[in-house]
Design an enzyme around this catalytic site. Structure first.
Site, PDB file in Angstrom:
ATOM      1  N   ALA A  92       0.836  -1.484   0.144  1.00 45.08           N
ATOM      2  CA  ALA A  92      -0.055   0.115   0.097  1.00 45.08           C
ATOM      3  C   ALA A  92       0.848   1.382   0.219  1.00 45.08           C
ATOM      4  O   ALA A  92       2.057   1.269   0.220  1.00 45.08           O
ATOM      5  CB  ALA A  92      -1.034  -0.012   1.385  1.00 45.08           C
TER       6      ALA A  92
ATOM      7  N   GLY B  70      -0.608  -5.318   0.686  1.00 43.78           N
ATOM      8  CA  GLY B  70      -1.681  -5.405  -0.265  1.00 43.78           C
ATOM      9  C   GLY B  70      -1.268  -6.028  -1.538  1.00 43.78           C
ATOM     10  O   GLY B  70      -2.312  -6.407  -2.101  1.00 43.78           O
TER      11      GLY B  70
ATOM     12  N   GLU C 152      -1.791  -9.460  -0.926  1.00 44.67           N
ATOM     13  CA  GLU C 152      -3.462  -9.639  -0.916  1.00 44.67           C
ATOM     14  C   GLU C 152      -4.240  -9.780  -2.025  1.00 44.67           C
ATOM     15  O   GLU C 152      -5.094 -10.378  -2.296  1.00 44.67           O
ATOM     16  CB  GLU C 152      -3.837  -8.697   0.157  1.00 44.67           C
ATOM     17  CG  GLU C 152      -3.428  -9.022   1.609  1.00 44.67           C
ATOM     18  CD  GLU C 152      -3.755  -7.698   2.621  1.00 44.67           C
ATOM     19  OE1 GLU C 152      -4.270  -8.134   3.500  1.00 44.67           O
ATOM     20  OE2 GLU C 152      -3.164  -6.689   2.336  1.00 44.67           O
TER      21      GLU C 152
ATOM     22  N   GLU D 193       3.070  -6.054   7.295  1.00 46.52           N
ATOM     23  CA  GLU D 193       2.335  -4.885   8.278  1.00 46.52           C
ATOM     24  C   GLU D 193       2.808  -4.747   9.524  1.00 46.52           C
ATOM     25  O   GLU D 193       2.625  -3.623  10.321  1.00 46.52           O
ATOM     26  CB  GLU D 193       0.972  -5.137   7.897  1.00 46.52           C
ATOM     27  CG  GLU D 193       0.243  -4.927   6.609  1.00 46.52           C
ATOM     28  CD  GLU D 193       0.388  -5.988   5.716  1.00 46.52           C
ATOM     29  OE1 GLU D 193      -0.308  -5.885   4.685  1.00 46.52           O
ATOM     30  OE2 GLU D 193       1.076  -7.242   6.010  1.00 46.52           O
TER      31      GLU D 193
END
Length: 259
Positions: free
Chosen positions: A68, A114, A117, A137
């Site tokens: 991200a 992300g 993911e 994270e």
């Protein structure tokens, strides 16, 4: 597409949509605008009957999606963070996961946070030999927010998923293959062609049956008590379709079906 995407390269060839996250200077990092645009692209492609499958990748040779856009997080309140997680999961990750047409992630480099993911939400993952994957994270004092804590254990098991999440350390493509995180590992130059060959094999089968199978598998994973019932219903409903009639006729006539 009605308009040219800002953050993506986009093309359709031979029934396949090619979606490339195009922020190489940011290692293709996700932000709210990127996710919004990807959501719009997926809605368009689901309605496009000429598109039978999708290949999703990142621009350049360094990153699929390196995570991200952390700068965007700095000013977020907990309420804003919750909304970001909710919209990202529901409008992009869940949409990919339940997409009725096959979606293959071509992981051409770093797939972190992300980015991993996003890849895990796809149906199939093919990685280049240089790819590295992880959920770092906890190094930022947060946890995965786009389904990582749920989809990673489904793919690699609880123990390996917790190891990856708690250490935040990435794994290389060979380890990802060993653990079932990716389906294939190939050279960078063979990455897209491998995905294309997979889709060509899938395109020889029934679109209707493929969509029903995706739904049945997903329901079995998300709601195990309903999985068998969904399979029985989909199996029975298939008997009333033209694809079933064609498939059986082709089998009996010893020819390839024309789906």
């Amino acid at each position: 597409m009605k308009k040219t995407p800002t953050y993506f390269l986009f093309d359709i060839k031979n029934n396949t949509a090619y979606i490339t996250v195009n922020r190489p200077d940011k290692l293709n990092a996700l932000n709210t605008l990127v996710l919004k645009e990807l959501s719009e692209i997926l809605i368009t492609l689901e309605a496009n009957e000429d598109v039978r499958g999708i290949i999703l990748t990142g621009a350049g040779d360094k990153a699929f999606v390196a995570g991200a856009d952390i700068k965007e997080f700095q000013e977020f309140s907990s309420d804003e963070a919750w909304q970001l997680s909710k919209s990202g999961q529901e409008e992009v990750m869940d949409n990919l996961y339940t997409f009725p047409k096959p979606v293959i992630a071509a992981i051409n480099g770093f797939a972190l946070g992300g980015g991993l993911e996003l890849a895990m939400a796809c149906h199939i993952r093919v990685a280049s030999e240089e790819a590295k994957m992880g959920l770092p994270e906890v190094s930022l004092g947060i946890i995965p927010g786009y389904g990582g804590t749920q989809r990673l254990p489904q793919l690699v098991g609880r123990g390996k998923a917790l190891e990856m999440i708690m250490t935040g350390d990435p794994i290389d493509a060979r380890d990802a293959l060993q653990w079932g995180l990716v389906n294939y590992v190939v050279s960078q130059k063979e990455l897209i062609s491998t995905c294309e060959r997979l889709l060509e094999r899938i395109y020889q089968r029934s679109n209707m049956a493929i969509s029903a199978a995706i739904r049945a598998v997903n329901i079995g994973l998300m709601e195990p008590e309903k999985g068998y019932e969904e399979e029985m219903d989909a199996f029975a409903n298939a008997f009333d379709t033209p694809d079933f009639q064609e498939g059986v006729a082709a089998f009996l006539e010893k020819r390839k079906p024309n789906f």
